[in-house]
Design a protein around this motif. Structure first.
Motif, PDB file in Angstrom:
ATOM      1  N   ASP A 196      22.625  55.207  79.793  1.00 13.57           N
ATOM      2  CA  ASP A 196      22.048  56.517  79.466  1.00 13.57           C
ATOM      3  C   ASP A 196      20.767  56.698  80.281  1.00 13.57           C
ATOM      4  OD1 ASP A 196      22.053  58.521  76.681  1.00 13.57           O
ATOM      5  OD2 ASP A 196      20.236  58.378  77.913  1.00 13.57           O
ATOM      6  N   ILE A 197      20.717  57.806  81.015  1.00 12.94           N
ATOM      7  CA  ILE A 197      19.523  58.071  81.836  1.00 12.94           C
ATOM      8  C   ILE A 197      18.352  58.373  80.894  1.00 12.94           C
ATOM      9  CG2 ILE A 197      18.519  59.570  83.616  1.00 12.94           C
ATOM     10  CD1 ILE A 197      21.412  60.078  84.596  1.00 12.94           C
ATOM     11  N   ASP A 198      17.222  57.734  81.171  1.00  8.03           N
ATOM     12  CA  ASP A 198      16.053  57.910  80.285  1.00  8.03           C
ATOM     13  C   ASP A 198      15.382  59.269  80.527  1.00  8.03           C
ATOM     14  OD1 ASP A 198      16.379  55.371  79.190  1.00  8.03           O
ATOM     15  OD2 ASP A 198      15.147  54.419  80.748  1.00  8.03           O
ATOM     16  N   PHE A 200      16.089  62.297  80.301  1.00  9.80           N
ATOM     17  CA  PHE A 200      16.774  63.233  81.194  1.00  9.80           C
ATOM     18  C   PHE A 200      16.392  64.683  80.886  1.00  9.80           C
ATOM     19  CE2 PHE A 200      20.619  65.542  82.653  1.00  9.80           C
ATOM     20  CZ  PHE A 200      20.484  65.256  83.995  1.00  9.80           C
ATOM     21  N   LYS A 201      16.099  64.941  79.624  1.00 11.55           N
ATOM     22  CA  LYS A 201      15.706  66.302  79.237  1.00 11.55           C
ATOM     23  C   LYS A 201      14.455  66.720  80.015  1.00 11.55           C
ATOM     24  CE  LYS A 201      14.973  69.176  75.123  1.00 11.55           C
ATOM     25  NZ  LYS A 201      13.911  69.936  75.774  1.00 11.55           N
ATOM     26  N   LEU A 202      13.533  65.754  80.175  1.00 10.01           N
ATOM     27  CA  LEU A 202      12.298  66.050  80.913  1.00 10.01           C
ATOM     28  C   LEU A 202      12.605  66.415  82.373  1.00 10.01           C
ATOM     29  CD1 LEU A 202       9.803  63.254  79.705  1.00 10.01           C
ATOM     30  CD2 LEU A 202       9.899  65.672  79.027  1.00 10.01           C
ATOM     31  N   ASN A 204      15.383  67.792  83.513  1.00 13.89           N
ATOM     32  CA  ASN A 204      15.905  69.173  83.496  1.00 13.89           C
ATOM     33  C   ASN A 204      14.779  70.179  83.319  1.00 13.89           C
ATOM     34  OD1 ASN A 204      18.676  69.117  83.851  1.00 13.89           O
ATOM     35  ND2 ASN A 204      19.097  68.647  81.712  1.00 13.89           N
ATOM     36  N   HIS A 209      18.070  72.595  86.088  1.00 13.00           N
ATOM     37  CA  HIS A 209      19.394  72.002  85.896  1.00 13.00           C
ATOM     38  C   HIS A 209      20.074  71.582  87.193  1.00 13.00           C
ATOM     39  CE1 HIS A 209      20.988  72.087  81.683  1.00 13.00           C
ATOM     40  NE2 HIS A 209      19.731  72.470  81.542  1.00 13.00           N
ATOM     41  N   GLY A 212      18.796  68.380  87.917  1.00 11.17           N
ATOM     42  CA  GLY A 212      19.346  67.516  86.868  1.00 11.17           C
ATOM     43  C   GLY A 212      20.770  67.097  87.222  1.00 11.17           C
ATOM     44  N   ASP A 213      21.561  68.083  87.647  1.00 11.97           N
ATOM     45  CA  ASP A 213      22.952  67.793  88.031  1.00 11.97           C
ATOM     46  C   ASP A 213      22.991  66.839  89.221  1.00 11.97           C
ATOM     47  OD1 ASP A 213      23.904  69.370  86.056  1.00 11.97           O
ATOM     48  OD2 ASP A 213      24.709  70.956  87.331  1.00 11.97           O
ATOM     49  N   LEU A 216      22.571  63.370  88.072  1.00 12.63           N
ATOM     50  CA  LEU A 216      23.815  62.854  87.470  1.00 12.63           C
ATOM     51  C   LEU A 216      24.804  62.418  88.554  1.00 12.63           C
ATOM     52  CD1 LEU A 216      24.380  65.538  84.661  1.00 12.63           C
ATOM     53  CD2 LEU A 216      23.535  63.199  84.367  1.00 12.63           C
ATOM     54  N   ARG A 235      32.285  59.266  82.674  1.00  9.88           N
ATOM     55  CA  ARG A 235      31.153  60.064  82.198  1.00  9.88           C
ATOM     56  C   ARG A 235      31.500  60.425  80.768  1.00  9.88           C
ATOM     57  NH1 ARG A 235      28.981  65.934  83.977  1.00  9.88           N
ATOM     58  NH2 ARG A 235      27.080  65.912  82.728  1.00  9.88           N
ATOM     59  N   GLY A 238      27.040  64.600  78.842  1.00 10.03           N
ATOM     60  CA  GLY A 238      25.695  64.806  79.373  1.00 10.03           C
ATOM     61  C   GLY A 238      25.243  63.733  80.337  1.00 10.03           C
ATOM     62  N   GLU A 239      24.223  62.977  79.925  1.00  6.98           N
ATOM     63  CA  GLU A 239      23.651  61.942  80.807  1.00  6.98           C
ATOM     64  C   GLU A 239      24.068  60.543  80.332  1.00  6.98           C
ATOM     65  OE1 GLU A 239      22.487  62.822  78.131  1.00  6.98           O
ATOM     66  OE2 GLU A 239      20.735  61.699  77.478  1.00  6.98           O
ATOM     67  N   LYS A 305      16.204  52.415  73.664  1.00  8.96           N
ATOM     68  CA  LYS A 305      15.452  53.680  73.699  1.00  8.96           C
ATOM     69  C   LYS A 305      14.219  53.601  72.799  1.00  8.96           C
ATOM     70  CE  LYS A 305      18.301  56.179  76.276  1.00  8.96           C
ATOM     71  NZ  LYS A 305      17.954  56.900  77.506  1.00  8.96           N
ATOM     72  N   ARG A 309      12.671  51.927  76.598  1.00 11.90           N
ATOM     73  CA  ARG A 309      13.648  52.361  77.629  1.00 11.90           C
ATOM     74  C   ARG A 309      13.653  51.412  78.827  1.00 11.90           C
ATOM     75  NH1 ARG A 309      11.518  57.082  75.395  1.00 11.90           N
ATOM     76  NH2 ARG A 309      13.089  58.494  74.544  1.00 11.90           N
TER      77      ARG A 309
END
Ligand SMILES: Nc1nc2c(ncn2[C@@H]2O[C@H](COP(=O)(O)OP(=O)(O)OP(=O)(O)O)[C@@H](O)[C@H]2O)c(=O)[nH]1
Length: 336
Positions: A196-198, A200-202, A204, A209, A212-213, A216, A235, A238-239, A305, A309
């Motif tokens: 899981d990418i740490d 990831f919301k940040l 984006n 996005h 972000g993509d 990924l 996959r 999400g991430e 997490k 992380r």
């Protein structure tokens, strides 16, 4: 050949009625067996090795042969057979000879890529027969291509979650040793890992996005380059990604995941810069429900997490150290 249009259409109908790749391949061989007086039919899977130009790995998927066909052709090493190699390179059928037989070698082409090769040894061969087999092979390849497309995540090209879920129990029971001499032992296991990418919301939020993509996509490229060919990469959403690693020891799986973690940390993502990831792994115990194994890996990931992380953890190690509560083993569910 005594083939009429109705027989051919029946063959097409039978092949196209199948809904998964193994069943389609079996149906193709069944139909060829019905239509032809053949001696040997071999279906090979072709893996192109992108790191070594023009090198192709051939894996035998299925073989059918006539009881009376005692022929040296059965001993053929297809990875060095000139007809097979020409077929892969030219993406076109080849006609030649082997022993006392005609050898017809046809590609299974998906999006102009050779996905498989069909090698047929038969006593009699004419142009109509070649064209008939070619078209039946093309229809089969088109169908395999459509199914393959539905199994793939469009952004990353990894297998998608639906494929994982549909095949989870088969994957668990079918895992084979990476090296043929390796057998499951007390030390060697199969592992399910959630990556899981740490934060990831940040990523984006800060870069948008599209970047972000791109993270990924590049992350999945790092996966493809770092894990072995025999490891299955998905996959999951999400991430989140899943890797199924087969037949390694506990210390090896830690080394593999640490190596991957470092490969991610040391990669400079365009615009975004450094990215980290966390990984939770669980040992695949075939007597467990696959969802329990995923839950165990998820719990180990959650521990990473919660504890800074950018790290890797194994479920049972955390459970033994009482750092987490072990996920319950639900042995009532009979899937295997
Ligand atoms: N760009 C992009 N973002 C996605 C995609 N799928 C999910 N996301 C986003 O990924 C983010 C995941 O956020 P969280 O689940 O909070 O996880 P996180 O920020 O990585 O935090 P930790 O996992 O705790 O390190 C969400 O903002 C989703 O909208 C996708 O396909 N593309």
């Amino acid at each position: 050949m005594t083939t009429n249009t109705i027989d051919l259409l029946k063959s097409v109908a039978n092949i196209t009625s199948k809904q998964n790749k193994p069943a389609i391949k079996t149906a193709l061989l069944d139909e060829l067996e019905n239509l032809l007086t053949f001696d040997v039919i071999t279906l090979l899977k072709v893996e192109s090795n992108s790191t070594k130009e023009h090198r192709h790995q051939m894996e035998l998927v299925a073989i059918r042969y006539n009881e009376s066909a005692i022929t040296d052709c059965l001993e053929t090493d297809f990875s060095s057979d000139p007809q097979v190699l020409n077929c892969v390179t030219d993406k076109h059928y080849q006609v030649g000879a082997c022993d006392k037989y005609n050898q017809l070698t046809l590609p299974l082409l998906v999006k102009n890529q050779v996905y498989g090769v069909l090698v047929i040894y038969l006593a009699k061969l004419d142009k109509t027969l070649i064209k008939t087999i070619e078209q039946l092979t093309n229809i089969t390849a088109n169908l395999l291509g459509t199914i393959h497309e539905s199994e793939i995540d469009t952004l990353t090209g990894l297998l998608n979650r639906k494929t994982l879920e549909h095949n989870l129990s088969d994957f668990f029971s079918d895992l084979k040793p990476r090296e043929p001499h390796l057998c499951p032992s007390e030390d060697v296991h199969n592992w399910l890992v959630i990556l899981d990418i740490d934060n990831f919301k940040l990523i984006n939020d800060k870069y948008g996005h599209t970047y972000g993509d791109e993270v990924l996509l590049l992350f999945s490229d790092i996966m493809k380059h770092n894990f072995r060919h025999s490891d299955m990469l998905f996959r999951y959403g999400g991430e989140e990604f899943i890797v199924v690693i087969s037949f390694v020891t506990e210390s090896q799986v830690i080394d593999i995941l640490e190596r991957f973690r470092l490969a991610v940390v040391s990669y400079l993502f365009p615009q975004v810069g450094r990215v980290t990831m966390s990984a939770g792994a669980s040992r695949i115990n075939p007597s467990l429900h696959p969802n329990t194994v995923i839950e165990q890996a998820d719990k180990a990931l959650y521990f990473c997490k919660e504890n800074g992380r950018n790290q890797v953890a194994l479920h049972h190690q955390l459970a033994v150290k009482k750092l987490i509560e072990a996920v319950d083993i639900d042995s009532d569910i009979e899937l295997f």
